[in-house]
Scaffold this active site. Structure first.
Site, PDB file in Angstrom:
ATOM      1  N   THR A  79       0.498  -1.372  -0.419  1.00 35.02           N
ATOM      2  CA  THR A  79       0.271   0.002   0.096  1.00 35.02           C
ATOM      3  C   THR A  79       0.840   1.300   0.126  1.00 35.02           C
ATOM      4  OG1 THR A  79      -0.176   0.026   2.445  1.00 35.02           O
ATOM      5  CG2 THR A  79      -2.022  -0.886   1.015  1.00 35.02           C
ATOM      6  N   GLY A  80       0.374   2.643  -1.186  1.00 36.12           N
ATOM      7  CA  GLY A  80       1.060   3.646  -0.687  1.00 36.12           C
ATOM      8  C   GLY A  80       1.122   4.197   0.451  1.00 36.12           C
ATOM      9  N   SER A 107       5.562  -1.284  -0.768  1.00 38.55           N
ATOM     10  CA  SER A 107       5.419  -0.910  -2.123  1.00 38.55           C
ATOM     11  C   SER A 107       6.501  -0.125  -2.216  1.00 38.55           C
ATOM     12  CB  SER A 107       4.012  -0.025  -1.842  1.00 38.55           C
ATOM     13  OG  SER A 107       4.198   1.120  -2.761  1.00 38.55           O
ATOM     14  N   GLN A 128       7.059  -4.972  -4.010  1.00 42.16           N
ATOM     15  CA  GLN A 128       6.523  -4.584  -4.663  1.00 42.16           C
ATOM     16  C   GLN A 128       7.201  -3.544  -6.116  1.00 42.16           C
ATOM     17  OE1 GLN A 128       4.604  -1.501  -5.017  1.00 42.16           O
ATOM     18  NE2 GLN A 128       3.708  -1.747  -7.019  1.00 42.16           N
ATOM     19  N   TYR A 130       6.732  -1.155  -8.758  1.00 41.28           N
ATOM     20  CA  TYR A 130       6.159   0.006 -10.120  1.00 41.28           C
ATOM     21  C   TYR A 130       7.234  -0.175 -11.577  1.00 41.28           C
ATOM     22  CZ  TYR A 130       2.328   1.003  -7.777  1.00 41.28           C
ATOM     23  OH  TYR A 130       0.831   0.449  -6.851  1.00 41.28           O
ATOM     24  N   THR A 156       3.311  -5.153 -10.296  1.00 44.10           N
ATOM     25  CA  THR A 156       1.549  -5.025 -10.138  1.00 44.10           C
ATOM     26  C   THR A 156       1.706  -4.583 -11.273  1.00 44.10           C
ATOM     27  OG1 THR A 156       1.855  -3.662  -7.847  1.00 44.10           O
ATOM     28  CG2 THR A 156       0.292  -2.725 -10.056  1.00 44.10           C
ATOM     29  N   LYS A 252       0.488  -9.388  -9.824  1.00 46.07           N
ATOM     30  CA  LYS A 252      -0.373  -8.610  -8.638  1.00 46.07           C
ATOM     31  C   LYS A 252      -1.377  -7.401  -9.723  1.00 46.07           C
ATOM     32  CE  LYS A 252      -1.690  -5.513  -5.249  1.00 46.07           C
ATOM     33  NZ  LYS A 252      -2.314  -4.672  -5.795  1.00 46.07           N
ATOM     34  N   SER A 274      -6.837  -9.186  -8.624  1.00 50.75           N
ATOM     35  CA  SER A 274      -7.197  -8.095  -8.185  1.00 50.75           C
ATOM     36  C   SER A 274      -7.439  -6.793  -8.923  1.00 50.75           C
ATOM     37  CB  SER A 274      -5.518  -7.441  -7.534  1.00 50.75           C
ATOM     38  OG  SER A 274      -5.639  -6.544  -6.157  1.00 50.75           O
ATOM     39  N   HIS A 276      -7.132  -3.793  -7.921  1.00 55.37           N
ATOM     40  CA  HIS A 276      -6.313  -2.437  -6.360  1.00 55.37           C
ATOM     41  C   HIS A 276      -7.120  -2.591  -6.327  1.00 55.37           C
ATOM     42  CE1 HIS A 276      -2.138  -0.575  -7.725  1.00 55.37           C
ATOM     43  NE2 HIS A 276      -2.856   0.163  -7.021  1.00 55.37           N
ATOM     44  N   GLY A 308      -8.285  -7.615  -2.396  1.00 52.74           N
ATOM     45  CA  GLY A 308      -9.818  -6.850  -2.401  1.00 52.74           C
ATOM     46  C   GLY A 308     -10.955  -7.014  -1.558  1.00 52.74           C
ATOM     47  N   GLY A 309     -10.892  -6.544  -0.838  1.00 54.10           N
ATOM     48  CA  GLY A 309     -12.537  -6.060  -0.303  1.00 54.10           C
ATOM     49  C   GLY A 309     -12.637  -6.921   0.866  1.00 54.10           C
ATOM     50  N   ARG A 311     -12.712  -8.146   4.829  1.00 44.20           N
ATOM     51  CA  ARG A 311     -12.985  -7.023   6.025  1.00 44.20           C
ATOM     52  C   ARG A 311     -13.029  -8.555   7.165  1.00 44.20           C
ATOM     53  NH1 ARG A 311     -11.148  -4.482   2.297  1.00 44.20           N
ATOM     54  NH2 ARG A 311     -12.010  -2.794   1.212  1.00 44.20           N
ATOM     55  N   GLY A 330      -5.295  -4.937   2.309  1.00 43.48           N
ATOM     56  CA  GLY A 330      -4.667  -3.918   2.336  1.00 43.48           C
ATOM     57  C   GLY A 330      -5.206  -2.570   3.633  1.00 43.48           C
TER      58      GLY A 330
END
Length: 380
Positions: A79-80, A107, A128, A130, A156, A252, A274, A276, A308-309, A311, A330
């Site tokens: 996570t940025g 990240s 991760q 970029y 990513t 990813k 994912s 993102h 993703g998602g 919780r 995340g």
């Protein structure tokens, strides 16, 4: 407030402690945020089979992700700007993950650098990547990750250009924050956050500033992404990255069966289903809705993870039941970090572990490695 019992409890605490611009960064999606919402809501549509009068003793959540032992099939997602949720955030989260026995993924756009995180951990973490236009800088990032003994590289693939996130634009997001009346007011309303930030020197993008050519100051993720992220990145680049890295490679951002098959052809060790976190293509399907289709497309030819998602621990269990060998959180760990620092990350992991363990037992399973689609209502 009493000890938080759910990830939602931690979210409320984080919102009260973290300045609005940084809380919104963690808690927002692109455009209308429809995919961000679908990531969460689609999990609730999946129903579990309750089983009774089965032996529930000696349960275990221990398994492996890309051959590495984990205490449960959960990793902290890259996570940025994590270090803007709490001072030295990446360092605190990495230590919490290490103590818990799950992977931490740093990240490229972190506040604390690769070297910062390596200085406070004793076990390998994941990095991760970029891909930038400046390939020498990409090589330097890989070299630094190797020097820090990172045990996996997460490439990513879905952020060659940055999706428009309205909240970030309206907030004038930057790291460190600008000293405008609006930003000063937001920080003044969060005094404990300010006190913590005053005690650290880490307020910039630690992997970028002082490392990328002609980059002495990076404040805006969107500006840097526009100038530096390489929109030409393609499948042909993956082989080069894999060769330069030489270790386990995870791709990813896979959300389509055809892309999953292409990832298999690269020789990657795993893919992460994912979108993102709903922060790129708004209107794309949820990660969990695409997981079965991608599993069907690639079979056992590559390890499949999901991001993703998630919780809750129930969400993790549902993903595992549908074929994921591992999952990533995340926002849940960011909420914990923002709310309570390292203790909050540990608490978030503990909440997820307890929910997963109890749900697994009530579905009639004792070992996470035995969980499959038989625990999903209508799929047995």
């Amino acid at each position: 407030m009493a000890t938080p019992l759910t990830i939602a409890d931690l979210k409320k605490l984080a919102q009260r402690r973290v300045p609005k611009m940084f809380f919104d960064y963690a808690d927002s999606g692109a455009w209308t945020e429809s995919t961000y919402r679908a990531n969460e809501s689609d999990f609730s549509q999946i129903k579990l089979r309750q089983r009774v009068l089965v032996d529930m003793t000696n349960r275990t959540l221990e398994t492996t992700m890309i051959g590495q032992k984990v205490s449960m099939p959960v990793a902290l997602a890259p996570t940025g700007m994590t270090g803007m949720q709490h001072a030295d955030g990446e360092m605190l989260a990495a230590r919490a993950a290490e103590e818990f026995g799950v992977p931490f993924t740093l990240s490229t756009m972190s506040i604390c650098s690769i070297e910062d995180v390596a200085s406070v951990t004793t076990r390998p973490f994941w990095f991760q990547l970029y891909v930038m236009r400046d390939r020498d800088f990409v090589l330097d990032l890989i070299r630094r990750a190797k020097a820090a003994k990172c045990s996996a590289l997460v490439l990513t693939a879905d952020l060659q250009i940055l999706g428009q996130r309205h909240k970030d634009l309206r907030n004038g997001l930057s790291a460190p924050p600008k000293f405008t009346p609006k930003h000063l007011w937001q920080m003044a309303m969060r005094p404990f956050w300010c006190l913590d930030m005053l005690q650290t020197k880490r307020r910039y993008f630690g992997n970028i500033v002082g490392h990328a050519k002609n980059v002495a100051n990076v404040a805006s993720v969107s500006k840097f992404a526009h100038e530096q992220f390489d929109p030409r990145l393609s499948w042909s680049d993956v082989a080069w990255i894999k060769q330069q890295w030489g270790g386990p490679l995870i791709i990813k951002g896979i959300l389509d069966p055809e892309d999953a098959k292409a990832a298999v052809d690269t020789g990657a060790d795993a893919i992460i289903v994912s979108n993102h976190g709903g922060r790129q293509l708004d209107g794309a399907p949820s990660s969990i809705s695409m997981l079965p289709k991608i599993i069907d497309a690639v079979g056992d030819s590559i390890e499949v993870h999901l991001d993703g998602g998630i919780r809750s621990g129930q969400d993790v269990l549902k993903a595992v039941a549908l074929g994921a060998k591992g999952t990533y959180i995340g926002r849940p760990f960011l909420y914990g970090l923002g709310a309570m620092g390292k203790e909050g990350v540990t608490l978030a992991l503990g909440i997820i572990r307890k929910e997963m363990d109890m749900t697994m037992a009530l579905c009639g399973k004792r070992d996470i490695n035995d969980v499959n689609s038989s625990i999903i209502a209508g799929r047995q």
